[in-house]
Design a protein around this motif. Structure first.
Motif, short mmCIF file in Angstrom:
data_model
loop_
_atom_site.label_atom_id
_atom_site.label_comp_id
_atom_site.label_asym_id
_atom_site.label_seq_id
_atom_site.Cartn_x
_atom_site.Cartn_y
_atom_site.Cartn_z
N UNK A 77 5.57 21.14 107.21
CA UNK A 77 6.20 22.17 106.37
C UNK A 77 5.45 23.50 106.43
N UNK A 78 4.15 23.44 106.46
CA UNK A 78 3.33 24.66 106.46
C UNK A 78 3.38 25.41 107.79
N UNK A 113 4.03 23.02 99.49
CA UNK A 113 4.75 24.02 100.29
C UNK A 113 5.69 24.85 99.43
N UNK A 114 6.41 24.20 98.53
CA UNK A 114 7.33 24.95 97.66
C UNK A 114 6.59 25.94 96.78
N UNK A 115 5.45 25.53 96.25
CA UNK A 115 4.66 26.46 95.45
C UNK A 115 4.18 27.64 96.29
N UNK A 120 4.67 33.46 97.48
CA UNK A 120 4.48 34.38 98.60
C UNK A 120 5.34 35.63 98.45
N UNK A 121 4.76 36.77 98.77
CA UNK A 121 5.50 38.03 98.71
C UNK A 121 6.42 38.22 99.91
N UNK A 122 6.19 37.49 100.98
CA UNK A 122 6.96 37.71 102.21
C UNK A 122 8.17 36.78 102.34
N UNK A 123 8.33 35.85 101.43
CA UNK A 123 9.42 34.88 101.49
C UNK A 123 10.64 35.42 100.75
N UNK A 124 11.80 35.23 101.35
CA UNK A 124 13.04 35.76 100.77
C UNK A 124 13.59 34.84 99.68
N UNK A 125 14.57 35.37 98.96
CA UNK A 125 15.10 34.73 97.76
C UNK A 125 15.68 33.34 98.00
N UNK A 126 16.42 33.13 99.07
CA UNK A 126 17.06 31.83 99.27
C UNK A 126 16.01 30.72 99.35
N UNK A 127 14.95 30.94 100.10
CA UNK A 127 13.88 29.95 100.21
C UNK A 127 13.23 29.74 98.85
N UNK A 128 13.00 30.80 98.11
CA UNK A 128 12.41 30.68 96.78
C UNK A 128 13.33 29.90 95.85
N UNK A 129 14.63 30.17 95.93
CA UNK A 129 15.59 29.48 95.05
C UNK A 129 15.60 27.97 95.33
N UNK A 130 15.60 27.59 96.60
CA UNK A 130 15.54 26.17 96.93
C UNK A 130 14.21 25.56 96.50
N UNK A 131 13.14 26.33 96.61
CA UNK A 131 11.83 25.86 96.16
C UNK A 131 11.82 25.62 94.66
N UNK A 133 14.37 24.91 92.75
CA UNK A 133 15.18 23.71 92.45
C UNK A 133 14.45 22.43 92.85
N UNK A 134 13.73 22.48 93.96
CA UNK A 134 12.95 21.32 94.40
C UNK A 134 11.86 21.01 93.39
N UNK A 135 11.13 22.03 92.97
CA UNK A 135 10.06 21.84 91.99
C UNK A 135 10.61 21.35 90.65
N UNK A 136 11.76 21.84 90.28
CA UNK A 136 12.39 21.35 89.04
C UNK A 136 12.67 19.86 89.15
N UNK A 137 13.22 19.45 90.26
CA UNK A 137 13.55 18.04 90.45
C UNK A 137 12.28 17.18 90.46
N UNK A 138 11.28 17.59 91.22
CA UNK A 138 10.04 16.81 91.31
C UNK A 138 9.23 16.88 90.02
N UNK A 139 9.46 17.90 89.22
CA UNK A 139 8.80 18.03 87.92
C UNK A 139 9.23 16.95 86.94
N UNK A 140 10.33 16.30 87.21
CA UNK A 140 10.76 15.17 86.38
C UNK A 140 9.81 13.99 86.55
N UNK A 141 9.12 13.96 87.66
CA UNK A 141 8.19 12.87 87.96
C UNK A 141 6.73 13.28 87.71
#
Length: 176
Positions: A77-78, A113-115, A120-131, A133-141
């Protein structure tokens, strides 16, 4: 690697019909997936981003194709740094966060990777939005994720676009 598949990927465009045609071929013949995966993970290949786009479409329908490749996917991922590939890779990470096929180590790699993508300042919104949502989902655990996610979203809220703010508001409401 399947050279015929590579040529199709190389000749493909960003148009959805072009990507769908190749994805449908892989959905029809699962034996092509390892070659697609190999191309997608080879970030030095000039067409790897196209393979990522197609892999996203395949895995949206048949996520289990990735089962035998999860360790490689998570460990790499990195290595992704092109926004063209990151958008798809972050979306695949979101798909994975919603199922129970990941090991704790794989989840940790995705979280890290999502964090990184999120702050990151260089990452665009779509990647951040998926990140997000991913963190929200994994935050349940993992209970430590929500306080960290809440802090990042609150601190960065004013710095981002309306699209980012919409996702941030939605997730902040869910984790309050």
């Amino acid at each position: 690697m399947n050279s015929e598949l590579y040529k199709k990927i190389s000749d493909s465009t960003a148009h959805r019909t072009s990507r769908d045609a190749i994805a449908n071929g892989i959905l029809t013949d699962q034996n092509l997936f390892p070659s697609l995966f190999e191309i997608a993970l080879n970030t030095k290949d000039k067409n790897h981003h196209k393979a990522c786009w197609i892999m996203e479409l395949v895995l949206e329908k048949k996520l289990f194709y990735l089962t035998d490749f999860l360790n490689d996917f998570c460990k790499n991922l990195k290595t992704f740094d092109s926004e063209s590939s990151l958008r798809s890779i972050s979306k695949i990470s979101m798909f994975l966060s919603k199922c129970s096929i990941l090991t704790s180590f794989q989840e940790e790699l995705i979280i890290e990777s999502c964090l990184d993508w999120l702050i990151s300042d260089r990452i665009k919104v779509a990647t951040k939005a998926y990140s997000i949502r991913t963190l929200h989902q994994l935050g349940k655990k993992y209970d430590w994720i929500y306080p960290e996610l809440r802090r990042i979203l609150t601190d960065d809220y004013s710095k981002h676009s309306y699209a980012y703010k919409a996702v941030a508001r939605e997730i902040l409401k869910k984790i309050k």
